[in-house]
Enzyme design. Structure first.
Site, PDB file in Angstrom:
ATOM      1  CB  SER A 151      -0.943  -0.045   1.210  1.00 56.47           C
ATOM      2  OG  SER A 151      -1.928   0.948   1.151  1.00 56.47           O
ATOM      3  NE  ARG A 221      -8.316   0.866  11.134  1.00 56.46           N
ATOM      4  CZ  ARG A 221      -7.246   0.532  10.451  1.00 56.46           C
ATOM      5  NH1 ARG A 221      -6.753   1.367   9.548  1.00 56.46           N
ATOM      6  NH2 ARG A 221      -6.636  -0.619  10.652  1.00 56.46           N
ATOM      7  CG  ASP A 316      -6.313  -3.893  -3.400  1.00 51.20           C
ATOM      8  OD1 ASP A 316      -7.152  -3.026  -3.100  1.00 51.20           O
ATOM      9  OD2 ASP A 316      -5.085  -3.756  -3.242  1.00 51.20           O
ATOM     10  CG  HIS A 349      -5.661  -2.289   0.201  1.00 52.72           C
ATOM     11  ND1 HIS A 349      -4.761  -2.272  -0.837  1.00 52.72           N
ATOM     12  CD2 HIS A 349      -5.173  -1.443   1.149  1.00 52.72           C
ATOM     13  CE1 HIS A 349      -3.766  -1.442  -0.540  1.00 52.72           C
ATOM     14  NE2 HIS A 349      -3.985  -0.937   0.658  1.00 52.72           N
ATOM     15  CG  ASP A 350      -6.912  -5.250   5.351  1.00 48.69           C
ATOM     16  OD1 ASP A 350      -6.183  -4.262   5.152  1.00 48.69           O
ATOM     17  OD2 ASP A 350      -7.774  -5.296   6.251  1.00 48.69           O
TER      18      ASP A 350
END
Length: 376
Positions: A151, A221, A316, A349-350
């Site tokens: 990232s 968040r 992602d 994405h994680d």
């Protein structure tokens, strides 16, 4: 596989002023970092791992046996792991502007004896890379075997190859992009607005009021976390599961996904600094190595000397595989040595943080090549 075990953070003070990309000069700053493994005789086996938005220097291991969780990339870094600390000397740095020990908005400004707060300047990826290079100088490392990250960390690795081409043997750019799309900038702005409009934010000087803008951080968040996951992944893990099994016909938590997001928001708001969050998202927005080269990414990468591994993940959508392929195309157009892997994953994405066998196999194979070069 073993962990690196009990680790300790280190701190270095830099008294040489640094002029930041925004035009402001910091006369002095501190960087907190951790190292794992041993430098070889010619100091050629060092790997710099750059962290993402909410990351820090604590990559692997624990500070004590009582710690509930290890460093954020413990699955990747350690003895026998893809980034093998029996073979490499690994460095993790808390970036300038961070909130885990390096100089940042929550640090005391020695000139006024209180936190920098709103007066802390904006920092860009190029500023982080310069401070990381200064740390490398301090450690006597002239050239990294690799600079890597996922990232925003991958963006730093890419910037390293442009700013210091002679100091990077390989760059591992994972789940990254050459610059943010309008949609990504929009997500970041909504997250910042949640913080900026929190009554407890006090224009960035909430430290003096002994409060924390928890509501804003929590919302930021929660929004960010949605973008880090995939629809399939959320559906598989949570679906439309109800906590009580029945509709409650109200606005409290009913669905398990709501509970999960609120938990993540509460956890984050208790451990991260609001001003740092603003700085990190702005650094993401401003990142664009092609900007100084008439918007031509291939031209920006033409001076690089590193070999590249670019990795993306199929689900992602925050930094989609198409964005990684832009980097690959620019490197190929510039006649650079690049390997590319697009990993099937349901984690969104994680995925770059997950212990996934195909992903780790790709990383291990590439890092084995690097090891053969620096530890013949």
């Amino acid at each position: 596989m073993k962990s690196v075990g009990i680790v300790n953070a280190q701190k270095s003070v830099f008294d040489t002023p640094i002029q930041l990309a925004c035009g402001i000069t910091l006369p002095r700053y501190e960087l907190v970092y951790e190292t794992y493994g041993q430098l070889n005789a010619d100091k050629s086996n060092a790997i710099l791992v750059c962290h993402a938005l909410s990351g820090n220097h604590h990559l692997a291991g624990k500070y004590s046996e009582a710690d509930k969780a290890p460093g954020w990339w413990d699955s990747m870094i350690g003895p026998g792991k893809p980034v093998d600390t029996n073979r490499f000397f690994v460095i993790g740095v808390n970036n300038l502007g961070g909130c885990h020990g390096s100089t940042g908005p929550s640090s005391i400004n020695p000139e006024i004896g209180k936190p920098f707060g709103s007066t802390f300047p904006l920092v860009l990826v190029r500023d982080w890379v310069e401070t990381q290079a200064r740390l490398a100088d301090l450690l006597g490392i002239e050239k990294f075997a690799a600079v890597m990250g996922g990232s925003l960390g991958g963006m730093q690795a890419l910037r390293w190859t442009v700013a210091y081409p002679e100091r990077v043997r390989h760059a591992l750019v994972i789940a990254a992009a050459p610059k943010l799309t309008a949609q990504n900038i929009a997500f970041n702005d909504v997250a910042r607005q949640a913080i900026l409009t929190d009554p407890e934010f006090h224009g960035g000087d909430f430290y003096e009021h002994d409060v924390v803008p928890r509501r804003g951080l929590r919302l930021a968040r929660m929004l960010g976390h949605i973008t880090y996951l995939s629809d399939d992944g959320m559906g598989e893990k949570f679906g439309r599961l109800l906590r009580s099994g029945e509709y409650q016909y109200g606005f409290d938590v009913e669905f398990e996904i709501e509970s999960y997001l609120r938990y993540q928001g509460d956890k984050f708001s208790g451990s991260f600094d609001a001003n740092t969050y603003l700085l990190m998202t702005k650094a993401l927005d401003y990142f664009d190595p092609a900007r100084d080269f008439d918007g031509d990414l291939s031209k920006a990468l033409s001076r690089t000397q590193a070999g590249f591994l670019v990795v993306s993940f199929t689900t992602d959508w925050r930094f989609s595989p198409a964005r990684s392929r832009e980097i690959v195309k620019a490197l190929l157009d510039a006649h650079k040595n690049v390997s590319y892997a697009e990993i099937e994953s349901r984690h969104g994405h994680d995925a770059f943080l997950m212990e996934d066998a195909p992903y780790h196999a790709v990383m291990r194979a590439y890092l084995n090549r690097i090891d053969a070069e620096v530890n013949p």
